[in-house]
Write a protein that holds these residues in place. Structure first.
Motif, short mmCIF file in Angstrom:
data_model
loop_
_atom_site.label_atom_id
_atom_site.label_comp_id
_atom_site.label_asym_id
_atom_site.label_seq_id
_atom_site.Cartn_x
_atom_site.Cartn_y
_atom_site.Cartn_z
N UNK A 222 104.54 32.19 -61.78
CA UNK A 222 104.81 32.97 -62.98
C UNK A 222 105.40 34.32 -62.62
N UNK A 223 104.81 34.98 -61.62
CA UNK A 223 105.32 36.28 -61.19
C UNK A 223 106.76 36.17 -60.70
N UNK A 224 107.02 35.17 -59.85
CA UNK A 224 108.37 35.01 -59.30
C UNK A 224 109.38 34.77 -60.42
N UNK A 225 109.02 33.95 -61.38
CA UNK A 225 109.92 33.65 -62.50
C UNK A 225 110.20 34.90 -63.32
N UNK A 226 109.15 35.64 -63.66
CA UNK A 226 109.33 36.86 -64.45
C UNK A 226 110.11 37.92 -63.68
N UNK A 227 109.82 38.06 -62.39
CA UNK A 227 110.53 39.04 -61.56
C UNK A 227 112.01 38.69 -61.46
N UNK A 228 112.30 37.40 -61.32
CA UNK A 228 113.70 36.97 -61.22
C UNK A 228 114.45 37.25 -62.52
N UNK A 229 113.83 36.93 -63.65
CA UNK A 229 114.48 37.19 -64.95
C UNK A 229 114.69 38.67 -65.17
N UNK A 230 113.69 39.47 -64.85
CA UNK A 230 113.83 40.91 -65.00
C UNK A 230 114.90 41.48 -64.09
N UNK A 231 114.95 40.97 -62.87
CA UNK A 231 115.96 41.43 -61.92
C UNK A 231 117.37 41.08 -62.36
N UNK A 232 117.53 39.87 -62.91
CA UNK A 232 118.86 39.47 -63.40
C UNK A 232 119.29 40.35 -64.57
N UNK A 233 118.34 40.71 -65.43
CA UNK A 233 118.65 41.62 -66.54
C UNK A 233 119.08 42.98 -66.01
N UNK A 234 118.39 43.47 -64.99
CA UNK A 234 118.74 44.77 -64.39
C UNK A 234 120.14 44.74 -63.79
N UNK A 235 120.50 43.63 -63.16
CA UNK A 235 121.84 43.49 -62.59
C UNK A 235 122.88 43.57 -63.71
N UNK A 236 122.65 42.82 -64.79
CA UNK A 236 123.61 42.82 -65.89
C UNK A 236 123.70 44.19 -66.57
N UNK A 237 122.56 44.84 -66.75
CA UNK A 237 122.58 46.18 -67.34
C UNK A 237 123.28 47.18 -66.43
N UNK A 238 123.08 47.04 -65.13
CA UNK A 238 123.77 47.91 -64.19
C UNK A 238 125.27 47.71 -64.23
N UNK A 239 125.69 46.46 -64.32
CA UNK A 239 127.13 46.17 -64.42
C UNK A 239 127.71 46.76 -65.70
#
Length: 82
Positions: free
Chosen positions: A26-43
């Protein structure tokens, strides 16, 4: 001395075979989703930012979170988390 080496070997071996629990997945899944959102927001910030500072920060955020995502993915694959 031999006994200490044997105990150390068991400890190291035991650490390599640590089971993965549902909370870990669960942690890995949530961390991955949050990280992908951060990448998109950064872009988005890098592309649409009004100042050079915002654009630079956005690019750094996308780069850093992309790298962290790659490391998380490698760890998850090594633990057979999909």
């Amino acid at each position: 001395m031999l006994r200490q080496a044997m105990v150390a070997g068991v400890v190291v071996f035991g650490m390599a075979a640590v089971p993965v629990f549902g909370a870990d997945e669960t942690f890995v899944t949530k961390a991955a989703k949050g990280g992908m959102a951060e990448v998109e927001l950064g872009k988005l910030a890098a592309e649409k930012g009004m100042s050079d500072q915002v654009k630079t920060f956005g690019q750094r955020m996308a780069d850093d979170h992309g790298k962290a995502g790659d490391e998380l993915k490698a760890m998850a694959q090594s633990k057979h988390i999909t």
